[in-house]
Scaffold this active site. Structure first.
Site, mmCIF file in Angstrom:
data_model
loop_
_atom_site.group_PDB
_atom_site.id
_atom_site.type_symbol
_atom_site.label_atom_id
_atom_site.label_comp_id
_atom_site.label_asym_id
_atom_site.label_seq_id
_atom_site.Cartn_x
_atom_site.Cartn_y
_atom_site.Cartn_z
ATOM 1 N NE ARG A 1 -38.580 -50.415 72.721
ATOM 2 C CZ ARG A 1 -37.913 -51.015 71.730
ATOM 3 N NH1 ARG A 1 -38.123 -50.669 70.467
ATOM 4 N NH2 ARG A 1 -37.022 -51.943 72.000
ATOM 5 C CB SER B 1 -35.154 -49.195 72.342
ATOM 6 O OG SER B 1 -34.806 -48.740 71.058
ATOM 7 C CB THR C 1 -34.965 -49.723 63.459
ATOM 8 O OG1 THR C 1 -35.181 -50.770 64.391
ATOM 9 C CG2 THR C 1 -35.140 -48.384 64.104
ATOM 10 N N GLY D 1 -30.446 -51.987 64.898
ATOM 11 C CA GLY D 1 -30.413 -52.777 66.131
ATOM 12 C C GLY D 1 -29.322 -52.296 67.064
HETATM 13 N N1 GLY Z 1 -35.768 -52.900 67.879
HETATM 14 C C1 GLY Z 1 -34.488 -52.353 67.899
HETATM 15 C C2 GLY Z 1 -34.301 -51.408 69.032
HETATM 16 O O1 GLY Z 1 -35.257 -50.830 69.495
HETATM 17 O O2 GLY Z 1 -33.209 -51.255 69.494
#
Ligand code: GLY
Length: 584
Positions: free
Chosen positions: A112, A464, A393, A486
């Site tokens: 991440r 996340s 994503t 998301g």
């Molecule tokens: N950027 C979306 C997530 O990591 O949840």
């Protein structure tokens, strides 16, 4: 207005895709014990890759055909998505991977993005202390320190079998020779071209030819080449991880970010490390679910929701029936309230994972649920745990011929991340900083509310929702699954697993089935449009649920692989995108 046009474009394409999906599906039908006819997706003997782009799936499958394993293949797929899927391909971002080796060993890696060393808790607030959304969502301050290359090299070192140069070669060729623009991509590039020009203060590879004002226009089916990205990948293949974090690429990247007013330094890059983490293991009936731990909320929330719904007989209620939707929605509401309070970077917070995912806690959380009416989110706070203080994503799933399985979700956060395009290196940079709680109590771009556990701190990882997941049935590998989307990621993965486990769907049917979503706040249930009957929605509305019907794009694009009883593999590639299953 523009957004409306874009939305209707995407909807039109989605409808075309649904139609062509049903026309071209070479279905093989199987009778289940419950006499349900399953329309299966792509079937293969021993190798399957399902990703957002055909080129990436094909490159990954070929790596395995050459004798490479699932871990070699995942690196090739991930890097190929950088070329053919810049919407989310994440050299400039980060991600998570969950794996299960053929011998049953499981693990996960976190690469991440991190907050830069110079980040401060109030960096996105104005003089009155109010969030300035644009700062955390677009441009240089939105960028978190990228983790993808560190992740790929850590995976390669521990689990890979082919040399990195051999894995990257087909990806370099794809960048040099070009990939074909699809209808979906064309619509997106045309929509964002002027935004790219504005944020970058000059034209970019992905604005030239896509703007209304351009005399020579790029059309669907045209090839787009990215020689800059090919050169970056050649240097990485030759010099390894340090090329991205300390070498020429690092120098160019930092210079680019700082010239645009960003705060990422060479020290930020040099100190970045991917982290191997212990997966979240939970049980649902006869399934063992292997999920991603924090800083993803995916594994914890999925485990918590599954535990809350386990006592209810969803099968007798029926798929997407009023009662099933109520049970799932109410469990989601309670899990997301907990997410908002308890979850954040585990290196900065003490997270009560065992309590949150326990059966006792799940039972307590659901005691005030009633089928008669919705529990308003205003009456649902985070749970009480004794001793505790305190779009875009992409996902791909693959299984190799040796029996290794991988679920990998990777992200730039929003579409094309911060929209900053490092032209000399050939990739977009993330806007992952918006996944922090910019101000405790204020919603981020997904409407998610965070608290102290997810506040901005230097070198901290933002929370996340990514939920790469592997599921075992009776001790054997059964499914690998995940999705972008998301805040909706967790609930889309949940419904896909339930579709197969409880309602006897095939993998392709499970990813294509209509979905709904609830995330505690805002207190609305989002349904895919035109997929749920008026009577059902009216019944829920009368019970106090606020209903919203949304563009299907935000409810994810799930990609999964299911191991069938005879050992063959079924790929499920979501009809909502250009996702493709390739297998042998
Ligand atoms: N950027 C979306 C997530 O990591 O949840």
């Amino acid at each position: 207005m523009l957004l409306k046009n874009y939305t209707s474009h995407i909807l039109a394409f989605s409808k075309c895709l649904i139609l062509s999906f049903f026309i071209v599906l070479t279905a093989c039908k199987t009778e289940t014990p419950h006499e349900r006819t399953i329309e299966r997706g792509k079937i293969a003997d021993s190798i399957m890759v399902v990703s957002a782009r055909e080129e990436a799936s094909r490159i990954g499958a070929e790596i395995m055909r050459k004798g490479g394993n699932a871990f070699d293949a995942l690196i090739a797929v991930d890097m190929a998505l950088n070329v053919a899927y810049p919407f989310a391909g994440s050299l400039g971002g980060g991600g998570f991977m969950v794996y299960r080796k053929a011998n049953g060993e499981v693990g996960s890696i976190d690469y991440r993005e991190k907050a830069p060393i110079a980040a401060t808790h109030d960096m996105y607030l104005d003089a009155e202390g109010n969030p300035v959304d644009s700062l955390s969502r677009q441009g240089p301050l939105a960028v978190g320190v990228p983790g993808s290359i560190a992740g790929m090299f850590a995976i390669h070192e521990k689990l890979g079998s082919l040399p990195m140069a051999e894995i990257l070669q087909p990806v370099i060729e794809l960048a040099e020779n070009g990939y074909q623009i699809t209808d979906n991509q064309l619509a997106r590039f045309q929509y964002y071209a002027s935004v790219f020009d504005k944020v970058n203060e000059k034209e970019t590879l992905y604005s030239i030819g896509f703007r209304e004002s351009d005399s020579t226009k790029i059309k669907s089916g045209d090839l787009v080449k990215n020689p800059q990205l090919a050169e970056t990948l050649k240097r990485i293949a030759a010099n390894g991880k340090q090329e991205f974090y300390e070498g020429e690429t690092a120098q160019k990247l930092v210079e680019f970010i700082q010239n645009h007013g960003g705060i990422i330094t060479l020290d930020d890059l040099k100190s970045y490390e991917a982290v191997w983490r212990k997966p979240i293991i939970s049980n649902y009936k006869n399934l063992r679910v292997i999920g991603m731990p924090p800083p993803s909320s995916g594994g914890v929330c999925l485990a918590e929701i599954l535990k809350m719904i386990e006592p209810y007989d969803l099968k007798s209620f029926g798929h997407n029936s009023v009662k099933s939707i109520q049970v799932i929605t109410e469990a989601e509401r309670r899990a997301y309230a907990d997410r908002s309070f308890f979850l954040g970077d585990p290196d900065f917070n003490d997270i009560p994972i065992d309590s949150l995912t326990s059966k006792d806690y799940a039972v307590k959380r659901m005691t005030n649920f009633s089928f008669d009416k919705a529990t308003p989110s205003s009456e649902v706070k985070h749970g009480v745990i004794s001793g505790y203080e305190s779009m875009e994503t992409t996902h791909f799933s693959l299984i190799d011929q040796y029996g290794n399985a991988v679920a990998l979700t990777t992200t730039l956060n929003g579409a094309y991340g911060s929209k900053l395009y490092v032209d000399e290196l050939g990739f977009f940079l993330n806007n992952e900083m918006d996944d922090f709680s910019v101000k405790p109590g204020e919603p981020n771009m997904f409407g998610l509310i965070g608290a102290e556990a997810n506040k901005i701190e230097p070198q901290k990882r933002m929370l996340s929702s990514m939920t790469p997941t592997i599921v075992e049935k009776e001790g054997k590998l059964w499914m690998t699954v995940g999705t972008p989307g998301g805040s909706t990621i967790i609930t889309s993965v949940l419904q896909t697993i339930l579709n197969v486990a409880v309602f006897d769907y095939g993998m392709q049917e499970a990813v294509d089935a209509p979905r709904f979503h609830h995330q505690w706040l805002p207190d609305v249930v989002t349904f895919e449009p035109d997929a749920f009957g008026k009577e059902l929605l009216d019944t829920l509305s009368n019970k106090g649920y606020e209903i919203r019907q949304e563009n299907s794009v935000i409810l994810g694009k799930v990609d999964g692989v299911l191991v069938l009883p005879d050992g063959s593999l079924e790929g499920g590639a979501d009809r909502r995108g250009d996702d493709t299953a390739v297998g042998f």
